[in-house]
Design a protein around this motif. Structure first.
Motif, PDB file in Angstrom:
ATOM      1  N   LEU A  53     -73.233  10.278  -6.151  1.00  0.00           N
ATOM      2  CA  LEU A  53     -72.100  10.592  -5.993  1.00  0.00           C
ATOM      3  C   LEU A  53     -71.463  10.413  -4.540  1.00  0.00           C
ATOM      4  N   PHE A  54     -72.589  10.959  -3.205  1.00  0.00           N
ATOM      5  CA  PHE A  54     -72.006  10.462  -2.081  1.00  0.00           C
ATOM      6  C   PHE A  54     -71.899   9.073  -1.640  1.00  0.00           C
ATOM      7  N   GLU A  55     -72.975   8.329  -2.398  1.00  0.00           N
ATOM      8  CA  GLU A  55     -72.579   6.699  -2.124  1.00  0.00           C
ATOM      9  C   GLU A  55     -71.297   6.389  -2.294  1.00  0.00           C
ATOM     10  N   HIS A  56     -70.408   6.897  -3.309  1.00  0.00           N
ATOM     11  CA  HIS A  56     -68.983   6.613  -3.636  1.00  0.00           C
ATOM     12  C   HIS A  56     -68.167   7.333  -2.640  1.00  0.00           C
ATOM     13  N   MET A  57     -68.580   8.539  -2.277  1.00  0.00           N
ATOM     14  CA  MET A  57     -67.723   9.483  -1.369  1.00  0.00           C
ATOM     15  C   MET A  57     -67.535   8.970   0.057  1.00  0.00           C
ATOM     16  N   MET A  58     -68.539   8.263   0.394  1.00  0.00           N
ATOM     17  CA  MET A  58     -68.584   7.508   1.763  1.00  0.00           C
ATOM     18  C   MET A  58     -67.543   6.503   1.961  1.00  0.00           C
ATOM     19  N   PHE A  59     -67.061   5.883   0.969  1.00  0.00           N
ATOM     20  CA  PHE A  59     -66.081   5.049   0.908  1.00  0.00           C
ATOM     21  C   PHE A  59     -64.807   5.564   0.976  1.00  0.00           C
ATOM     22  N   ASN A 121     -60.469  13.537  -3.474  1.00  0.00           N
ATOM     23  CA  ASN A 121     -61.460  12.635  -3.310  1.00  0.00           C
ATOM     24  C   ASN A 121     -62.824  13.096  -4.250  1.00  0.00           C
ATOM     25  N   LEU A 122     -63.205  14.413  -4.308  1.00  0.00           N
ATOM     26  CA  LEU A 122     -64.231  14.868  -4.997  1.00  0.00           C
ATOM     27  C   LEU A 122     -63.940  14.530  -6.844  1.00  0.00           C
ATOM     28  N   ARG A 123     -62.631  14.962  -6.840  1.00  0.00           N
ATOM     29  CA  ARG A 123     -62.227  14.769  -8.562  1.00  0.00           C
ATOM     30  C   ARG A 123     -62.381  13.284  -8.677  1.00  0.00           C
ATOM     31  N   ASN A 124     -61.505  12.426  -7.883  1.00  0.00           N
ATOM     32  CA  ASN A 124     -61.571  11.105  -8.250  1.00  0.00           C
ATOM     33  C   ASN A 124     -62.964  10.421  -8.387  1.00  0.00           C
ATOM     34  N   GLN A 125     -63.854  10.714  -7.343  1.00  0.00           N
ATOM     35  CA  GLN A 125     -65.307  10.119  -7.342  1.00  0.00           C
ATOM     36  C   GLN A 125     -66.122  10.655  -8.195  1.00  0.00           C
ATOM     37  N   ARG A 126     -66.011  11.864  -8.749  1.00  0.00           N
ATOM     38  CA  ARG A 126     -66.725  12.439  -9.809  1.00  0.00           C
ATOM     39  C   ARG A 126     -66.555  11.853 -11.143  1.00  0.00           C
ATOM     40  N   ASP A 127     -65.129  11.428 -11.288  1.00  0.00           N
ATOM     41  CA  ASP A 127     -64.684  10.766 -12.387  1.00  0.00           C
ATOM     42  C   ASP A 127     -65.170   9.309 -12.449  1.00  0.00           C
ATOM     43  N   VAL A 128     -65.193   8.706 -11.154  1.00  0.00           N
ATOM     44  CA  VAL A 128     -65.754   7.481 -11.142  1.00  0.00           C
ATOM     45  C   VAL A 128     -67.094   7.306 -11.521  1.00  0.00           C
ATOM     46  N   VAL A 129     -67.961   8.207 -11.064  1.00  0.00           N
ATOM     47  CA  VAL A 129     -69.589   8.479 -11.275  1.00  0.00           C
ATOM     48  C   VAL A 129     -69.541   8.469 -12.959  1.00  0.00           C
ATOM     49  N   LYS A 130     -68.768   9.544 -13.628  1.00  0.00           N
ATOM     50  CA  LYS A 130     -68.928   9.718 -14.959  1.00  0.00           C
ATOM     51  C   LYS A 130     -68.752   8.292 -15.906  1.00  0.00           C
ATOM     52  N   GLU A 131     -67.672   7.673 -15.321  1.00  0.00           N
ATOM     53  CA  GLU A 131     -67.236   6.567 -16.006  1.00  0.00           C
ATOM     54  C   GLU A 131     -68.311   5.718 -15.721  1.00  0.00           C
ATOM     55  N   GLU A 132     -68.920   5.365 -14.531  1.00  0.00           N
ATOM     56  CA  GLU A 132     -69.933   4.516 -14.408  1.00  0.00           C
ATOM     57  C   GLU A 132     -71.056   4.882 -15.527  1.00  0.00           C
ATOM     58  N   VAL A 133     -71.396   5.976 -15.515  1.00  0.00           N
ATOM     59  CA  VAL A 133     -72.589   6.371 -16.531  1.00  0.00           C
ATOM     60  C   VAL A 133     -72.289   5.915 -17.963  1.00  0.00           C
TER      61      VAL A 133
END
Length: 439
Positions: A53-59, A121-133
């Motif tokens: 998740l933090f790999e995404h958050m850092m951008f 950012n947390l909501r957005n990237q959490r959704d991005v990670v879940k979609e990636e899965v």
């Protein structure tokens, strides 16, 4: 043969940030990396998926560089950037013309100091990670195979065996306080190493590092993780369903020796003999000669990394897609014939010498590129970071080959007899939903 003499200089800033500089003035380009000692294995229980998740958050922006500014500034400088998560580290890296070095360091320091960690950012990237899965695992042929499927079968300790992408329940339960605490714990300068490679004077590199990073406060070191595994005493087997692909597959993982030991070096050469592309024993026997399988790959720490970029328990993995007219037991039996031969006879000096030549060539190739034209000197940066994070010895880059090239045929056979045995392995069958043959 002449020894490697890659120039390496290093220092540690007052806040604990380790800085490694490797100058090469051949082209006006620099590669910069910031490696944090946090990865899948090191995330705390109840926080599965946080490392990724933090790999995404850092951008997602920092105090002085808003969302997408970091990416736009690197791209407009004629550079490229990315980040990845491994078992024991997460990295962020850029390659830019050398006149943009100071800009890159300012950007990396700004997000180390003050990443923008907010609810949006947390909501957005959490959704991005879940979609990636969903895209890469749940709805992808052979998704997660074998890097997500095999560890829960092979390992018993949660750090090594949990869902590295993250359980949706853990991701959904994460609060803003949880995420901010994770950042302060694992993204502190004293839990990181900064790499600067290419067209840079070491003195200038260290000066820039002090200017932009040294006033970032150190944090308390993260809690130690006990990733030790009980010695296996029986073969472990499991089966998972393949919903989309039509070929059955196997993943076989042997518990590997501890890193930086004589057995580990012997196992690395065994790995190359078994999995050295089409010349490797597994491919040659199962695909080229017997035509039981259609493809094989494998390696030590496969497929997440390689033998240098982890610290903790690892597997020597063989991944096999086999023809549907064969049963899993028949495919395993054919594979075991390959393993049995190298265990019983070892490698003769001629074959071992060929493996060493290829091993050395692959190491040199990794140092030169590692990601091809995509990221200049990525491999050199990556190995320097690993030798610094895990061993505190960046100069090992010049000497680590010596131990591998000194391995003897007797040591190789002894390692095969010790580690390539059924009681030391896990076997995973990936069975298609619709059978195409003898299953």
């Amino acid at each position: 043969m002449p020894k490697l003499q890659i120039p390496v200089e290093s220092t540690t800033l007052g806040n604990g940030l380790r800085v490694v500089v490797s100058p090469d003035r051949a082209a006006p380009f620099v590669t910069v990396g910031v490696y944090y000692q946090i990865g899948f294995r090191l995330e705390p229980r109840g926080r599965s998926g946080f490392a990724h998740l933090f790999e995404h958050m850092m951008f997602q922006g920092s105090e002085n560089a808003g969302k997408m500014v970091h990416i736009r500034l690197i791209n407009s400088s004629g550079g490229m950037l990315n980040g990845t998560t491994h078992y024991d580290l997460t990295n962020y890296f850029e390659a830019v013309p050398s006149n943009a070095l100071e800009r890159v360091l300012w950007l990396e320091a700004d997000r180390m100091r003050a990443l923008k960690v907010d609810d949006e950012n947390l909501r957005n990237q959490r959704d991005v990670v879940k979609e990636e899965v969903r895209v890469n695992v749940l709805n992808q042929p052979y998704g997660g195979f074998p890097w997500l499927d095999l560890p829960p079968v092979a390992f018993r300790n949660w750090p090594n065996a949990h869902n590295f992408y993250g359980d949706f329940a853990d991701l959904d339960a994460a609060t803003l306080d949880d995420v901010q605490h994770f950042f302060k714990t694992y993204y502190a300068p004293n839990n990181a190493v900064l790499l600067i490679l290419g067209d840079v004077d070491p003195g200038e590199g260290f000066s820039f590092a002090k200017r932009y990073f040294e006033d970032i406060p150190a944090g308390p070191l993260p809690p130690a993780v006990d990733a030790s595994e009980p010695p296996p005493n029986e073969e472990r087997r499991a089966e998972v369903e393949e919903k989309f692909g039509t070929l059955p597959a196997l993943a076989i993982g042997y518990h590997a020796p501890a890193r930086n030991t004589p057995d580990w070096r012997a196992a690395a050469l065994l790995d190359r003999a078994l999995h050295g592309g089409r010349a490797g024993r597994v491919y040659r026997s199962l695909v080229s000669e017997r035509q039981i399988a259609v493809d094989t790959e494998g390696g030590l720490n496969y497929p997440v990394g390689d033998l240098f970029d982890y610290q903790g328990p690892a597997l020597l993995v063989s991944r096999i897609f086999y023809r549907p007219e064969y049963s899993p037991d028949a495919a395993i039996a054919a594979y075991d014939e390959v393993i049995g031969e190298i265990r019983e006879k070892g490698m003769d000096p001629g074959e071992l010498e060929q493996v060493k030549v290829k091993f050395q060539a692959d190491y040199y190739s990794m140092l030169e590129s590692g990601m091809g034209a995509y990221m200049p000197r990525f491999g050199l940066m990556h190995y320097l970071a690993c030798f610094t994070l895990f061993d505190n010895e960046p100069r090992r880059i010049n000497t680590t080959l010596d131990g591998f090239l000194a391995v003897t045929p007797d040591e190789v056979q002894a390692a095969a007899q010790k580690y390539l045995v059924p009681r030391n392995r896990a076997v995973l069958v990936r069975r298609p939903s619709v059978s195409g043959g003898a299953q």
